[in-house]
Structure formats: structure tokens, C-alpha cells
Motif scaffolding. Structure first.
Motif, PDB file in Angstrom:
ATOM      1  N   TYR A   1      -0.297 -87.284  60.140  1.00 20.31           N
ATOM      2  CA  TYR A   1      -0.601 -88.558  60.784  1.00 20.31           C
ATOM      3  C   TYR A   1      -1.446 -89.461  59.884  1.00 20.31           C
ATOM      4  N   ARG A   2      -2.349 -88.861  59.145  1.00 21.83           N
ATOM      5  CA  ARG A   2      -3.169 -89.654  58.223  1.00 21.83           C
ATOM      6  C   ARG A   2      -2.267 -90.359  57.218  1.00 21.83           C
TER       7      ARG A   2
ATOM      8  N   ALA B   1      -0.356 -93.245  58.962  1.00 20.77           N
ATOM      9  CA  ALA B   1      -1.231 -94.385  59.220  1.00 20.77           C
ATOM     10  C   ALA B   1      -1.472 -95.185  57.953  1.00 20.77           C
TER      11      ALA B   1
ATOM     12  N   LEU C   1      -7.881 -91.258  63.220  1.00 19.12           N
ATOM     13  CA  LEU C   1      -7.214 -92.158  62.274  1.00 19.12           C
ATOM     14  C   LEU C   1      -8.015 -93.432  62.025  1.00 19.12           C
TER      15      LEU C   1
ATOM     16  N   THR D   1      -8.449 -95.597  58.133  1.00 21.55           N
ATOM     17  CA  THR D   1      -7.777 -96.895  58.034  1.00 21.55           C
ATOM     18  C   THR D   1      -8.842 -97.981  58.182  1.00 21.55           C
TER      19      THR D   1
END
Length: 413
Positions: A38-39, A42, A89, A93
Motif C-alpha cells: 500500500y505504501r 500511495a 499512509l 505521503t
């Protein structure tokens, strides 16, 4: 005049939106609980200048057809809770929006308001709430109910819930917390303002025990396309996520929703319409078609039929898979999605199995297969002809589907 810009959301299902994505050689089978996965997604979306990450959610495993469930990673089996994930996340970001789905049917307004205000603080003002009402009995059974609430009852609860959440977000002024060490005053007593809400569904004293967040009110998405869903969106939403197949369908939905806003003293531009789109991208059209065919070859027919049953609200296993879709009673769950799929089956003369296989990827959303130029042209057409303000991009297999869109479709200049 300010140039109108296309908005883009990265709609993230763990392994990708195709029902067989987890089986693909480039898929990440444990994606649902893999934070590194997921990182990466993102950061790819942020590099591509996407407006937001969009996470769907369900508060239970959808279905009890264990053989079919065991072959799919798309029924909320084995994945993170979305606000927890987006909180993580937010730390990796800097500017992309973070939109999580939370149901008003199974979460109370105070909890919703508190979680999103907290995410807004954690992210520096990037939180968004996708308001849903939930749509199946399997979720209801995790919250003391034998069956889901009736469609109208769910939306009546949602109408009240969103108003309470908004009042809680506004329950402290911006300057309520001086935190003055010299005087010993942490917050101004006169700023303490309980909302004292009493309604048919909720009694909430307030105020929120989180200070006013950077946005004040996090962005509200709404995903319903039924009549109650559109009414709720017109009154409360900043953006809508919808499913439309053709340009004409998109234009009809767009104009219908926008013309409702003046009745609520809102400018039509105050809400952004962002349909879902499932792009299969190749260096050539043949390559794109081959990519999709490879995915389709991985679909087990039982999985496709089981998934179609869930969306239609009717068990289709008893129907002739090679025959036409029979007339169905109106679903108590996915009302607008059921209509969209029935309309598609009738329009394209699809058998039950054809319909099931056709939605194994996009699940009723618009699907495009072609080159990057084909994809860009198709998005531009809908954007410029009054069918969309932007799109939620549904990568077939992740991370590759999102990487292809960022690297090939988005202009580099």
C-alpha cells in the motif's frame, strides 16, 4: 475563466479490481495486509498527481459460498480496516487526499466524526469520508441483526447521521484551544458548545473531543446512485463515486445530480462526479486485449456467478448459465448496481454467465481496453461532454495497473 481540471482518484482494492487479480503472475497475494504494498501504491499515485486514494470497505465477509469465497480476494476477506490503513499512509505521503469508506448503518455519528477529524489532523487536512449505508445481510449479522435494514430505513438513518457528523466537526471554533501555559488555560470555556442532538435515530450530546481539524469538515464522498442516494449526495456530498457504462448514461446521471443542487442553495460546481473506470492498458490494442484475456482465463466460473449473485441480490446458480437473465425482484441491497447490470445484460444480449464474466473485472463500472492514447481520449470525451468531472481509476492488477496509468496515460509535461 479558470481552467477546468480533471480530478483523479486511485481506487485501491488490495490485489486489483479484477476478481482473479490475486492469481495473476504480477499480483501480490497478501496485498490486503501488506503495508509495503500500500505504501508503494500511495506513492505511485502521489507521483502521478492523483487527487486522492479511495478505499472501499465492508464490515463483514460477503457471502457464505465457501468454495467461491476461497477463490477470490475481493469480498473483504483478509484486509486492513481503511481508516487505520490511511492513518499509516498519511505518514508516507504529503499531499494526496485520503478517502475511507465508513457505513452509517453500523457506525454511530460520534465515532465517525472523531475518526475522520483525527485522520484530518494526522494528514494535515487530507481526510475524506465515503458515506455508504451497507447493502447485505452478511454485514448485518455482525451487528446483532438477522437481515439488513430496508433501503429507505438505511437512507433515513444516513440523512440524520451525516448532519450530526457535520455538527460535531463544527462543535469547536478554530480558536477554541489557546493552550496557554502562562495563564493555565487549555481551552476557552465559552467555546464549549454541546450540540444536544435528539433525533429519530441518534441522541448525541457532544461536543467532539477532537479540536476542529485542518479542513474543518473533511471532504464527503457519496457512492449511492439510487434516488435516495442522489438526494443525499445533492444535499451533503462534495463528490460522488458512481458507475455509468456509456457516455449517454454518464451525461444523464451528471445532469440529474447537478440540477438538484440549487434546491439546497448549492452551486452545481460544488459537487464533483467521479465515475469508476477499469483501464486495461497496452503498448498496442492487441497487447491490451491479451492482458485482459489472460485475466479472464484465471476466473473460475463459480466465482464469477457467486459474485454476480451478490451484486444482483439474487442467487443466480439455479439459472441456466447460457440463457438470458430472467426478470428479477428489486434488490434490497445494491439497488442501482442491480439495475445497471440488468440493463447491460438486456442491451448487450448477454447470457447469465457472459454477464458474470463481463463484470469479473469492473463489477459494473466502465471498462476500457486499449493503448494509453485510447484511454486518455475516452476519459477526455466524457470529461468534456458533461459526463464526469474526473474518474476513480480501478487498476485491474496492482501495482502494475496503477503504474501503467501513471507512467503511460498521465501527461509528463
Amino acid at each position: 475563466m479558470t481552467q477546468r481540471l480533471m480530478h483523479l482518484g486511485a481506487f485501491l482494492y488490495p490485489t486489483g479490481h479484477h476478481v482473479a487479480a490475486w492469481r495473476h503472475p504480477d499480483g501480490q497475494p497478501d496485498a490486503g495486509v501488506n503495508i509495503a504494498h500500500y505504501r508503494h501504491l500511495a506513492q505511485v499515485a502521489e507521483r502521478g498527481l492523483f487527487d486522492l486514494l479511495f478505499l472501499a470497505d465492508g464490515v463483514g465477509i460477503r457471502g457464505d459460498d465457501l468454495p467461491a469465497l476461497s477463490r477470490t480476494a475481493i469480498r473483504y476477506v483478509g484486509q486492513f480496516e481503511p481508516i487505520t490503513l490511511l492513518s499509516a499512509l498519511s505518514a508516507v505521503t504529503t499531499h494526496i487526499g485520503l478517502v475511507a469508506t465508513v457505513s452509517t448503518t453500523y457506525s454511530d455519528p460520534y465515532t465517525i466524526a472523531r475518526k475522520f477529524a483525527s485522520l484530518d489532523h494526522l494528514s494535515g487536512g487530507r481526510a475524506g469520508w465515503n458515506l455508504v449505508t451497507s447493502a447485505d445481510d452478511f454485514e448485518a449479522r455482525n451487528f446483532g441483526l438477522d437481515h439488513q435494514m430496508a433501503h429507505a430505513a438505511r437512507y433515513a438513518r444516513a440523512e440524520e447521521a451525516v448532519d450530526v457528523v457535520a455538527r460535531l466537526w463544527d462543535s469547536w471554533p478554530d480558536d477554541a484551544f489557546p493552550r496557554d501555559k502562562a495563564s493555565g488555560q487549555f481551552f476557552r470555556p465559552e467555546a464549549f458548545a454541546p450540540i444536544h442532538h435528539k433525533g429519530p435515530h441518534f441522541n448525541v450530546r457532544g461536543p467532539l473531543n477532537v479540536p476542529r481539524s485542518p479542513q474543518g469538515r473533511p471532504v464527503i464522498f457519496q457512492a449511492g446512485a439510487s434516488e435516495p442516494g442522489k438526494a443525499l449526495a445533492a444535499r451533503t456530498a462534495d463528490a460522488v463515486f458512481t458507475a455509468t457504462q456509456t457516455v449517454a448514461e454518464g451525461q444523464d446521471y451528471y445532469s440529474d445530480l447537478k440540477q438538484r443542487l440549487p434546491a439546497h442553495s448549492r452551486d452545481p460546481h460544488a459537487i464533483k462526479v467521479m465515475p469508476g473506470v477499469f483501464p486495461v492498458i497496452g503498448r498496442s490494442r492487441t497487447e491490451a486485449e491479451d492482458k485482459f484475456a489472460q485475466l479472464q482465463d484465471l476466473v473460475h466460473p463459480d466465482v464469477a456467478l457467486s459474485h454476480l449473485s451478490n451484486l444482483l441480490g439474487t442467487d443466480v446458480s439455479a439459472f441456466d448459465p447460457h440463457g438470458p437473465l430472467p426478470d428479477l425482484p428489486v434488490s434490497a441491497g445494491h439497488v442501482s448496481r442491480q439495475k445497471l447490470l440488468i440493463d447491460r445484460a438486456r442491451r448487450d444480449n448477454l447470457s447469465v454467465l457472459d454477464l458474470a464474466l463481463s463484470m469479473a473485472g469492473a463489477r459494473g463500472h466502465w471498462q476500457i481496453t486499449g493503448t494509453a492514447q485510447d484511454i486518455a481520449d475516452a476519459l477526455q470525451e466524457r470529461f468534456e461532454t458533461g459526463a464526469a468531472d474526473g474518474f476513480n481509476i480501478m487498476g485491474p492488477v496492482l501495482p502494475g495497473g496503477l503504474e501503467d496509468f501513471v507512467d503511460l496515460v498521465i501527461p509528463t509535461a
